[in-house]
Design a protein around this motif. Structure first.
Motif, PDB file in Angstrom:
ATOM      1  N   ASP B   3       0.850  -1.185   0.000  1.00 60.17           N
ATOM      2  CA  ASP B   3       0.000   0.000   0.000  1.00 60.17           C
ATOM      3  C   ASP B   3       0.892   1.244   0.000  1.00 60.17           C
ATOM      4  O   ASP B   3       1.828   1.336   0.797  1.00 60.17           O
ATOM      5  N   ASP B   4       0.589   2.187  -0.890  1.00 58.78           N
ATOM      6  CA  ASP B   4       1.374   3.430  -0.953  1.00 58.78           C
ATOM      7  C   ASP B   4       1.589   4.011   0.444  1.00 58.78           C
ATOM      8  O   ASP B   4       2.666   4.524   0.754  1.00 58.78           O
ATOM      9  N   LYS B   5       0.549   3.934   1.237  1.00 61.85           N
ATOM     10  CA  LYS B   5       0.603   4.585   2.552  1.00 61.85           C
ATOM     11  C   LYS B   5       1.585   3.892   3.502  1.00 61.85           C
ATOM     12  O   LYS B   5       2.010   4.478   4.496  1.00 61.85           O
ATOM     13  N   LYS B   9       8.613   7.257   4.002  1.00 63.85           N
ATOM     14  CA  LYS B   9       8.957   8.291   3.024  1.00 63.85           C
ATOM     15  C   LYS B   9      10.069   9.169   3.577  1.00 63.85           C
ATOM     16  O   LYS B   9      10.440   9.071   4.738  1.00 63.85           O
ATOM     17  N   PRO B  16       7.394   6.818  -2.857  1.00 62.37           N
ATOM     18  CA  PRO B  16       7.482   5.680  -3.772  1.00 62.37           C
ATOM     19  C   PRO B  16       6.636   5.894  -5.034  1.00 62.37           C
ATOM     20  O   PRO B  16       5.635   6.597  -4.988  1.00 62.37           O
ATOM     21  N   THR B  17       7.095   5.291  -6.108  1.00 64.76           N
ATOM     22  CA  THR B  17       6.296   5.169  -7.315  1.00 64.76           C
ATOM     23  C   THR B  17       4.939   4.616  -6.905  1.00 64.76           C
ATOM     24  O   THR B  17       4.875   3.632  -6.174  1.00 64.76           O
ATOM     25  N   LYS B  18       3.873   5.236  -7.399  1.00 61.12           N
ATOM     26  CA  LYS B  18       2.532   4.882  -6.907  1.00 61.12           C
ATOM     27  C   LYS B  18       2.052   3.489  -7.364  1.00 61.12           C
ATOM     28  O   LYS B  18       2.516   2.966  -8.380  1.00 61.12           O
ATOM     29  N   GLU B  19       1.099   2.979  -6.622  1.00 60.29           N
ATOM     30  CA  GLU B  19       0.599   1.619  -6.816  1.00 60.29           C
ATOM     31  C   GLU B  19       0.296   1.250  -8.278  1.00 60.29           C
ATOM     32  O   GLU B  19       0.754   0.220  -8.775  1.00 60.29           O
ATOM     33  N   ARG B  22       3.438   0.940 -10.263  1.00 58.04           N
ATOM     34  CA  ARG B  22       4.174  -0.283  -9.897  1.00 58.04           C
ATOM     35  C   ARG B  22       3.518  -1.511 -10.538  1.00 58.04           C
ATOM     36  O   ARG B  22       4.190  -2.401 -11.070  1.00 58.04           O
ATOM     37  N   GLY B  46      10.270   1.861  -3.835  1.00 62.66           N
ATOM     38  CA  GLY B  46       8.949   1.409  -4.301  1.00 62.66           C
ATOM     39  C   GLY B  46       9.049   0.249  -5.288  1.00 62.66           C
ATOM     40  O   GLY B  46       8.360  -0.769  -5.167  1.00 62.66           O
ATOM     41  N   GLU B 176      -3.176  11.818  -8.973  1.00 65.37           N
ATOM     42  CA  GLU B 176      -1.724  11.696  -8.922  1.00 65.37           C
ATOM     43  C   GLU B 176      -1.146  12.410 -10.148  1.00 65.37           C
ATOM     44  O   GLU B 176      -1.840  12.565 -11.151  1.00 65.37           O
TER      45      GLU B 176
END
Ligand SMILES: Nc1ncnc2c1ncn2[C@@H]1O[C@H](CSCC[C@H](N)C(=O)O)[C@@H](O)[C@H]1O
Ligand SMILES: Nc1ncnc2c1ncn2[C@@H]1O[C@H](CSCC[C@H](N)C(=O)O)[C@@H](O)[C@H]1O
Ligand SMILES: Nc1ncnc2c1ncn2[C@@H]1O[C@H](CSCC[C@H](N)C(=O)O)[C@@H](O)[C@H]1O
Ligand SMILES: Nc1ncnc2c1ncn2[C@@H]1O[C@H](CSCC[C@H](N)C(=O)O)[C@@H](O)[C@H]1O
Lengths: 187, 187, 187, 187
Positions: B3-5, B9, B16-19, B22, B46, B176
């Motif tokens: 999970d991005d969260k 960070k 991170p590169t978002k879900e 990825r 990420g 995003e």
């Protein structure tokens, strides 16, 4: 042309509606200097400031006194507002007394969209146009369905904008949140 | 699924590169548990964390010691990293020593993209795949043109994602920033 | 990795779900080789073909016999399908008999989404995941609201993809239509 | 307001620039009835028709005789064009003779963008504005870089629009291809 950055903002009031959306609303509205415009849910005055420059008369409504205050300040900042009336009330009440509307913008409705559209439909003149901005998915569906129920042929456009930040190492694109613009014309 | 969260960070390290990105990178990479993967510009890890779960071996490179540190912490946090080597160096240097690469990801190149792609091209094996993520408009063009020059048939996909925030009054979509994914395969 | 262009298409059957969306669905599904997957509204088999490669068992349902036919052909074309059962029936009927579901994908529901989600909710096991793709604005709202009613904490991601056509004079980006992916997990 | 559907189209001429983009260009241009506008690469006349309604004078240029023909037909169709001069020539040649430009739109440049911007820069008056639309990724970078070289502070906005098709079963969103709008002002 008003720059997004030049608007006075407030933590508690959403807005201003971003440049690209204001531009599209202006275009779709076909506003002329004779038009009577209502801006229901004026927020920080993003839409109100634009129409103040181009319409005959603008009546801007917001339930939130701070929104009325910020709108007033932005009008002043841009040297506008002579043709603007600000009403601190619920749109579902204030709109009842505003007849012969040429252009009705709904930028906020707080769960009363159907009711507000009923009143606008009553008070819109025969060449009148309705423009609703929606940031909630639910509002998009509700607006379309209510306008269909009222006999309109609604259109919906969703806009995703990103703006470049021109850096030394290249241009980085930064997104705005998607906004839908729902429009309908009396016919 | 990460999970991005849940990623640690850092103010100074992008990612991170978002879900969604990825996910698309993983899919395009066709990664298997036998693959040797390099992640040039690993940032917060990420991409490294994803490939650590699926590849045989991951070598992650970043010029920034803090990126290496954050990547290391994220690997630990997710219980990953046994198959990951972290290298705090410039990709244009570190990559020279990494032969027989199956999958080369370039998530950061700091104006050395062409040079880095030259080296990757040398060290990619005959079934190898290259995946570049670009947030700068310039990088997109540079990546495409360099890959064409090297004899590849590059593809580019630009992805705009927005995620809903489910509120009481409805679902608000939050965008995003757009990201481009440029890919190429040895042939 | 399956290429959008390689799928057999049919004028009368929507699909295949495009690459980026398939990738994100696969990622969000956390599919393993032990999972039992249902694909309700399999269309041309875009999703079915992907899960056939990765899941233990796939049951694909469509009201339209031609969809079943095209899905069957695509499975054959890609050398897949040994673990796939095709059912030409309404999801609201066929799903009743499918117990202990790990992953339920709803790619089409024909105004019976609420009903279909009720049945899936019954038959999903305790680690189960639901994934709905929506191309209609209305479906997004309906899916979110129904999942909330059923006690889930739904998520929604909207994806706008454009793909480059690499021409001599530069790279032209061509958009796919926006798709929303609504997901929920048993908890 | 002109409707995308009402424009005469041609298989061999790109355009018209879509409604939302025309609206944003108009807004950014700050056009007044005193302005002298050039539309380099007028295509089907999407931009020319808009400015013909609002500017003092429009000079529209295209290398392709069929573009000039279609633009002419669209002007006629919309009852416009009295203030429009059509020139069937290369912008890099025709622009040399057009002095004191208020607004220069570049909708097509065929690999001569830098040259065309050099000439526009020469002939733009001190309050002049430049607006470039780009569908190629390469053009975006080239436009930004050239404008920077010429001493401008360019801005770039990328716009992804989708339009609803209001069906019985709901609203289906159909995407337009992304377009970038690059703008600069003399200063
Ligand atoms: N029923 C209602 N009547 C009047 N205003 C309302 C309302 N429901 C919500 N609002 C107001 O609608 C606004 C929405 S934000 C609007 C932003 C505005 N278009 C701008 O450019 O700044 C909020 O200020 C909110 O207070
Ligand atoms: N030439 C180079 N060699 C190695 N790393 C580089 C580099 N140029 C830039 N970088 C690194 O590239 C990174 C880009 S950010 C990458 C984010 C990463 N994909 C994630 O998911 O977290 C930065 O940390 C930067 O330090
Ligand atoms: N109630 C229902 N039960 C089963 N199938 C349904 C249905 N309502 C609609 N459908 C089917 O849902 C499909 C949606 S199109 C699905 C595309 C598919 N994901 C692909 O990748 O190819 C259509 O084929 C339609 O016939
Ligand atoms: N160097 C050049 N000079 C003049 N026109 C050019 C040119 N290079 C390309 N063009 C023209 O640019 C056009 C781009 S299409 C423009 C579409 C237009 N804005 C509309 O709304 O219809 C094409 O018609 C092409 O012939």
């Amino acid at each position: 042309m008003l720059d997004d950055k030049d608007f006075i903002k407030s933590c508690d009031v959403p807005g201003p509606t971003k440049e690209a959306i204001r531009a599209i609303i202006l275009y779709k509205s076909e506003v002329t200097s004779k038009d009577k415009v209502v801006d229901c849910g004026c927020g920080t005055g993003g839409i109100t400031c634009e129409f103040s420059q181009r319409a005959g008369e603008v009546i801007s409504i917001d339930t939130d006194p701070e929104a009325i205050d910020v709108t007033s300040k932005n009008l002043k900042k841009f040297g506008l507002g002579d043709n603007v009336t600000l009403i601190n009330d619920n749109g579902s009440k204030a709109l009842k007394n505003i007849k012969d509307i040429d252009i009705a913008i709904v930028g906020g409705s707080g769960r009363q969209l159907e009711n507000i559209l009923d009143i606008i439909n009553e008070n819109l003149n025969s060449k009148g146009r309705i423009i609703i901005t929606a940031i909630l998915v639910d509002t998009k569906v509700e607006a379309i369905n209510k306008l269909k129920d009222l006999g309109y042929n609604p259109k919906i456009m969703e806009v995703n904008v990103s703006n470049g930040r021109v850096l030394d190492r290249g241009v980085l694109m930064i997104s705005e949140n998607p906004i839908a613009i729902i429009t309908a014309k009396k016919r």
